[in-house]
Design an enzyme around this catalytic site. Structure first.
Site, PDB file in Angstrom:
ATOM      1  N   CYS A   1       0.829  -1.207   0.000  1.00 29.31           N
ATOM      2  CA  CYS A   1       0.000   0.000   0.000  1.00 29.31           C
ATOM      3  C   CYS A   1       0.866   1.261   0.000  1.00 29.31           C
ATOM      4  O   CYS A   1       1.394   1.669   1.043  1.00 29.31           O
ATOM      5  CB  CYS A   1      -0.927  -0.012   1.216  1.00 29.31           C
ATOM      6  SG  CYS A   1      -1.927   1.465   1.359  1.00 29.31           S
TER       7      CYS A   1
ATOM      8  N   CYS B   1      -0.383   4.079   2.209  1.00 30.80           N
ATOM      9  CA  CYS B   1      -0.141   3.900   3.653  1.00 30.80           C
ATOM     10  C   CYS B   1       1.329   4.142   3.984  1.00 30.80           C
ATOM     11  O   CYS B   1       1.649   4.740   4.996  1.00 30.80           O
ATOM     12  CB  CYS B   1      -0.495   2.482   4.097  1.00 30.80           C
ATOM     13  SG  CYS B   1      -1.959   1.790   3.349  1.00 30.80           S
ATOM     14  N   ASP B   2       2.224   3.635   3.146  1.00 28.69           N
ATOM     15  CA  ASP B   2       3.634   3.564   3.542  1.00 28.69           C
ATOM     16  C   ASP B   2       4.584   4.435   2.722  1.00 28.69           C
ATOM     17  O   ASP B   2       5.759   4.563   3.082  1.00 28.69           O
ATOM     18  CB  ASP B   2       4.110   2.098   3.450  1.00 28.69           C
ATOM     19  CG  ASP B   2       3.271   1.197   4.339  1.00 28.69           C
ATOM     20  OD1 ASP B   2       2.874   1.668   5.421  1.00 28.69           O
ATOM     21  OD2 ASP B   2       3.002   0.046   3.962  1.00 28.69           O
TER      22      ASP B   2
END
Ligand code: NDP
Length: 322
Positions: free
Chosen positions: A138, A141-142
């Protein structure tokens, strides 16, 4: 002491666009839906960046914001949304029985399955070893953790190309590892890839191994499948974006699934092979997989659930079938 069994008219499993839309329609039809979130409240869209193709959001919206809007709308009409996971179902008799992760039993007159799908992994030991230490599924997200660094994305679909363009805004360089000599992604996304200077596509390449110093990744060994040449690319982040697996484990043996594990629905409807159980969204759709199509099928499922319940009640009262 045994726990009391809760009885609900309409149980919805999953909180992506399909589940929330089903909840909006079911609540407005007075089915008093109870919705179980699954592991990720809001589903896959909460792990994407901007959604620019959902009608009504003329300026675009983030996946998280959009799912919050869906949720608020469902709650406005009385849908009860719970954070929790359904761990087992018994669709062999009515009312249907489901078990929650807290061990509670719920009896539901009708069930709408909208559990979606989950990102796939390449399946290498090194990928598992470095998850959270450079390996991710992701970018939204990261990606933040890799600002200014060099990263690689594997995959050639819309997800991989979206992730690559997103990362290109944050990172110094993005390698897109594509196993064939063409992208599966939409033409619009392909144009973005080819017009982003810090994205380099490695055509006909597969990932052999993720290498690291035991704490973090330091590179990825890739192989050109046409020439057999093996290279080590220095990257600090590795993003896997190679498609999805439908979340249907608990329905195996309960509902008819296709060879890929997606729930089979009667074409043009949300009906499964079990009367009274409906399926909507990515869990039954490996073709379109869009928020808008998921929402549409969630609407269909709720309308069909309402009609089916009304029919069953009519039959019970009148003794007349159909
Ligand atoms: P897709 O199945 O479309 O693409 C998967 C990609 O990963 C393909 O390029 C495939 O290669 C590659 N791949 C699969 N397995 C491997 C492997 N083991 N090693 C290397 N590469 C691999 O999945 P997506 O998640 O990209 O998209 C799913 C659906 O969601 C699509 O319908 C897409 O259009 C949609 N989507 C829409 C978005 C939007 O509208 N904003 C955003 C994201 C997704 P190959 O091509 O060779 O099979």
């Amino acid at each position: 002491m045994s726990k009391e069994i809760e009885k609900v008219k309409c149980l919805i499993i999953g909180t992506g666009p399909a589940g929330y839309t089903a909840a909006i329609y079911a609540a407005r039809a007075d089915l008093k839906p109870v919705v179980y979130s699954g592991m990720v409240m809001g589903g896959q869209l909460t792990q994407t960046t901007d959604v620019d193709n959902f009608p009504g959001y003329s300026k675009g919206v983030t996946g998280v914001e959009m799912m919050n809007d869906f949720r608020e709308q469902a709650e406005r009409f009385g849908a009860e949304i719970r954070f929790g996971v359904i761990t087992a179902v018994d669709f062999s008799k009515r009312p249907f029985t489901v078990t929650t992760d807290e061990g509670n039993i719920i009896e539901a007159e009708t069930v709408i399955v909208s559990t979606g799908a989950t990102a796939k992994w390449l399946g290498m030991a090194s990928e598992e070893k470095y998850q959270g230490h450079g390996v991710s599924a992701c970018a939204t997200c990261d990606g933040f953790f890799f600002r200014g660094m060099e990263v690689a994305v594997v995959g050639g679909g819309d997800t991989a190309t979206e992730e690559a363009t997103y990362l290109a805004n944050l990172c110094k360089k993005v390698y897109l590892i594509v196993r064939r000599d063409e992208l599966r992604a939409s033409k619009a996304m392909q144009h973005r890839i080819f017009n982003t200077p810090n994205i380099e596509v490695l055509w006909n390449h597969v990932t052999e191994e993720i290498v690291g110093d035991n704490d973090n990744i330091t590179g990825v060994r890739v192989k050109n499948v046409k020439t057999g040449e093996v290279n080590l690319i220095d990257v600090q982040g590795f993003f896997v974006a190679i498609g999805h697996q439908p979340n249907t484990e608990i329905f195996a043996g309960q509902l008819e699934l296709d060879s890929m594990g997606y729930i089979k629905t009667v074409p043009g409807s949300a009906r499964t092979n079990v009367e009274g159980v409906f399926a909507a969204g990515d869990v039954q759709d490996h073709i379109y997989r869009q928020a808008i199509t998921a929402a549409g099928s969630g609407c269909m499922a709720a309308i069909e659930a309402e009609r089916w319940l009304a029919e069953v009640k009519f039959e019970e009262k009148s003794g007349i079938k159909g």
